[in-house]
Design a protein around this motif. Structure first.
Motif, PDB file in Angstrom:
ATOM      1  N   GLN A  44      -9.156 -35.637   0.048  1.00 46.91           N
ATOM      2  CA  GLN A  44      -9.097 -35.281   1.466  1.00 46.91           C
ATOM      3  C   GLN A  44      -8.396 -36.362   2.286  1.00 46.91           C
ATOM      4  OE1 GLN A  44     -10.693 -31.624   0.741  1.00 46.91           O
ATOM      5  NE2 GLN A  44      -9.839 -32.377   2.641  1.00 46.91           N
ATOM      6  N   LEU A  45      -8.693 -37.619   2.006  1.00 51.93           N
ATOM      7  CA  LEU A  45      -8.022 -38.692   2.727  1.00 51.93           C
ATOM      8  C   LEU A  45      -6.542 -38.758   2.343  1.00 51.93           C
ATOM      9  CD1 LEU A  45     -10.730 -41.512   2.613  1.00 51.93           C
ATOM     10  CD2 LEU A  45     -10.155 -40.005   4.521  1.00 51.93           C
ATOM     11  N   GLY A  46      -6.246 -38.490   1.074  1.00 56.79           N
ATOM     12  CA  GLY A  46      -4.848 -38.439   0.647  1.00 56.79           C
ATOM     13  C   GLY A  46      -4.093 -37.314   1.322  1.00 56.79           C
ATOM     14  N   THR A  47      -4.762 -36.162   1.471  1.00 58.71           N
ATOM     15  CA  THR A  47      -4.146 -35.030   2.163  1.00 58.71           C
ATOM     16  C   THR A  47      -3.856 -35.373   3.620  1.00 58.71           C
ATOM     17  OG1 THR A  47      -5.285 -33.453   0.726  1.00 58.71           O
ATOM     18  CG2 THR A  47      -4.440 -32.617   2.810  1.00 58.71           C
ATOM     19  N   CYS A  48      -4.821 -36.012   4.275  1.00 54.53           N
ATOM     20  CA  CYS A  48      -4.613 -36.413   5.669  1.00 54.53           C
ATOM     21  C   CYS A  48      -3.469 -37.426   5.776  1.00 54.53           C
ATOM     22  CB  CYS A  48      -5.898 -37.010   6.240  1.00 54.53           C
ATOM     23  SG  CYS A  48      -7.225 -35.805   6.440  1.00 54.53           S
ATOM     24  N   CYS A  49      -3.349 -38.287   4.780  1.00 53.17           N
ATOM     25  CA  CYS A  49      -2.233 -39.238   4.736  1.00 53.17           C
ATOM     26  C   CYS A  49      -0.910 -38.498   4.621  1.00 53.17           C
ATOM     27  CB  CYS A  49      -2.423 -40.197   3.564  1.00 53.17           C
ATOM     28  SG  CYS A  49      -0.981 -41.197   3.164  1.00 53.17           S
ATOM     29  N   THR A  85      -0.024 -36.877   7.901  1.00 57.49           N
ATOM     30  CA  THR A  85       0.510 -37.836   8.872  1.00 57.49           C
ATOM     31  C   THR A  85       1.983 -38.115   8.606  1.00 57.49           C
ATOM     32  OG1 THR A  85      -1.688 -38.862   9.048  1.00 57.49           O
ATOM     33  CG2 THR A  85       0.176 -40.126   9.886  1.00 57.49           C
ATOM     34  N   HIS A  96      -5.000 -31.233  10.330  1.00 55.36           N
ATOM     35  CA  HIS A  96      -5.510 -32.554   9.964  1.00 55.36           C
ATOM     36  C   HIS A  96      -7.015 -32.637  10.197  1.00 55.36           C
ATOM     37  CE1 HIS A  96      -6.251 -36.896  10.157  1.00 55.36           C
ATOM     38  NE2 HIS A  96      -5.088 -37.083   9.567  1.00 55.36           N
ATOM     39  N   CYS A 153      -9.862 -33.374   7.383  1.00 58.42           N
ATOM     40  CA  CYS A 153     -10.667 -34.586   7.554  1.00 58.42           C
ATOM     41  C   CYS A 153     -12.147 -34.245   7.744  1.00 58.42           C
ATOM     42  CB  CYS A 153     -10.150 -35.389   8.750  1.00 58.42           C
ATOM     43  SG  CYS A 153     -10.556 -37.151   8.689  1.00 58.42           S
ATOM     44  N   THR A 211      -6.369 -43.197   6.931  1.00 55.72           N
ATOM     45  CA  THR A 211      -5.250 -42.312   6.577  1.00 55.72           C
ATOM     46  C   THR A 211      -3.963 -42.764   7.261  1.00 55.72           C
ATOM     47  OG1 THR A 211      -5.694 -40.760   8.400  1.00 55.72           O
ATOM     48  CG2 THR A 211      -6.821 -40.365   6.322  1.00 55.72           C
ATOM     49  N   ALA A 234      -0.544 -43.908   5.286  1.00 51.97           N
ATOM     50  CA  ALA A 234       0.731 -43.256   5.603  1.00 51.97           C
ATOM     51  C   ALA A 234       1.801 -44.277   5.950  1.00 51.97           C
ATOM     52  CB  ALA A 234       0.546 -42.283   6.768  1.00 51.97           C
TER      53      ALA A 234
END
Length: 478
Positions: A169-174, A177, A354, A358, A396, A400
């Motif tokens: 999930q944090l990677g996706t948000c990264c 961004t 996002h 998150c 995140t 990014a």
């Protein structure tokens, strides 16, 4: 052992105490219509008696329940993100023939494994007489009922799944961004005299991202999700115009790509198709959760729509732009005004998404770990919740800034996290959830069917992660 398990075990003990075994391994009791024989070896019978008429769905109390259509919009928006825009590049890696067949097969497997997970959760909730479980607690409770060799792993399984979910999930948000900043840069570069670094666009986005992630429930996110879906579909219409204004041709396009690039394709498709992180929160927050996994329910309608859209975007995007297509098709549309509008609109849509992505990371970190420890401390938990939400957005943002490579990290996070979360873990959970209630023959079929999924998931994880990391190292060593 948890209180739920203690209650479950106590109930089993009560049944045993009421039944005195006879010499042939069975016992008798007088019933209203006569004498009934109960085989002590049949655990399935015990489970049925314990379950009774308890329906977990009827016992759920949700503060902000979502409707069928709100849940479907959340699912579509959770899947129709940057992944679909990376599909033409994925087809460039695999070739158009392999791309079409492979995406359909992977989509079917992903949907099937989600059904396994939802079915396992319902069975365990019914057995434990509790209204709902999260993904990690479903794994814990399943392994406690699974083969004896796996039961010691029950406690750690929740932490393992939470770790994968957090990373994903944090990677996706990264990735989101990077996508927003990259598309805004592409859109505005032609109007600005100076070339502005993409990281400055990320810096401008920081405060808006923090504020939108301060929204604390899915019900409040539903209008934003609906707006984002509208923007996304309108933008797809413009993208389709670019794809079909000149007839796409297979001339010069490869039906089968390089074998060495297949892992990149696999990771990208998994990243694009899988919404495993939001599946159980969405199902648990529905006002009618029974409609989620029905044949014409939210899951099947959503996933079929997603698979068709992904195949179409990947196939025609690759035929139009060929091997030169970029990691997001929006960056290959050219410098026409319509292309710039699409880039800006999709940046806005992904900005809204996002918060949905998150939401899961915040739920795991805050509700799963921090809030229980702070409940009795007398501290103002609401303030600390906003601190956590802000902190996760900052993480995140920093990722990014350090790693602004869209295509390679989409493949990495897909292969690393979703091979396990979307395929391997649901198959293991399904084996364990139905282990005690299956006959020896049923167990053999259960293990054979699900272990093939586990091996497929592990192969994708190892090969896909290795290939993505190798490409990333090569990129940054230049």
């Amino acid at each position: 052992m948890s209180q739920d398990n203690l209650g479950f075990s106590a109930s089993l003990d009560c049944i045993d105490q009421k039944k005195q075994p006879s010499s042939n391994g069975s016992s008798s009791r007088n019933g209203k219509d006569g004498v009934y024989t109960v085989e002590l070896q049949s655990k399935k019978k015990y489970v049925e008696e314990l379950e009774g008429t308890y329906d977990p769905y009827q016992n759920r109390e949700v503060e902000h329940p979502t409707t069928f259509w709100e849940t479907l919009f959340h699912l579509l928006k959770g899947s129709l993100g940057t992944g679909i825009l990376a599909m033409p590049k994925a087809f460039a890696h695999a070739g158009f023939a392999i791309g079409v067949v492979g995406t359909a097969v992977i989509g079917f497997l992903c949907t099937y494994c989600i059904h396994l997970l939802i079915r396992s959760e319902y069975e365990l909730c019914k057995r434990r007489k509790i209204p709902s479980l999260t993904y990690p607690t479903t794994a814990i409770e399943a392994l406690r009922d699974g083969p004896r060799c796996l039961r010691p792993c029950a406690k750690i399984s929740g932490t393992v799944i939470n770790s994968f979910l957090l990373i994903y999930q944090l990677g996706t948000c990264c990735v989101y961004t990077v996508f927003i900043a990259t598309n805004l840069k592409s859109a505005f570069d032609s109007f600005l005299k100076e070339d502005i670094d993409v990281r400055l666009y990320m810096l401008v986005l920081l405060l808006p991202l923090i504020f939108i992630n301060w929204i604390r429930n899915l019900k409040s996110l539903a209008p934003l999700s609906t707006i984002a879906n509208g923007i996304t579909f309108a933008s797809f219409g413009v993208i389709l115009y670019f794809l079909f204004r000149n007839a796409p041709s297979i001339e010069g396009k490869s039906p089968v790509g390089k074998v060495a690039d297949f892992p990149l394709y696999f990771g990208t498709v998994l990243f694009a198709l899988e919404a495993i992180g939001v599946i159980m929160p969405l199902e648990n927050e529905m006002n009618d959760p029974k409609s989620f996994a029905k044949p014409a329910g939210v899951l099947n309608i959503g996933m079929v729509s997603i698979i068709v859209l992904y195949i179409g975007m990947g196939f025609f995007g690759y035929l139009t732009y060929g091997d030169d297509v970029q990691g997001s098709i929006t960056l290959s549309l050219g410098n026409e005004p319509a292309a710039k509008v699409v880039q800006i609109l999709l940046a806005i849509a992904i900005f809204f998404t996002h918060a949905l992505q998150c939401y899961v990371a915040i739920d795991i970190f805050w509700n799963g770990y921090l809030l229980p420890k702070m409940a009795d401390s007398g501290k103002k938990t609401i303030i600390w919740e906003y601190v956590v939400r802000t902190g996760l957005v900052l993480i995140t943002f920093l990722l990014a800034v350090v790693i602004p490579e869209l295509e390679l990290f989409i493949s990495l996070f897909g292969a690393l996290c979703l091979s396990a979360l979307g395929i391997a873990f649901p198959a293991i959970i399904h084996i364990c959830a139905f282990w005690e209630t299956s006959t020896p023959m049923e167990r053999g079929i259960l293990v054979a069917k699900n272990m093939s999924l586990v091996l497929f998931g592990l192969l994708g994880l190892v090969v896909g992660t290795y290939t993505s990391l190798e490409q990333i190292i090569t990129k940054f060593s230049k």
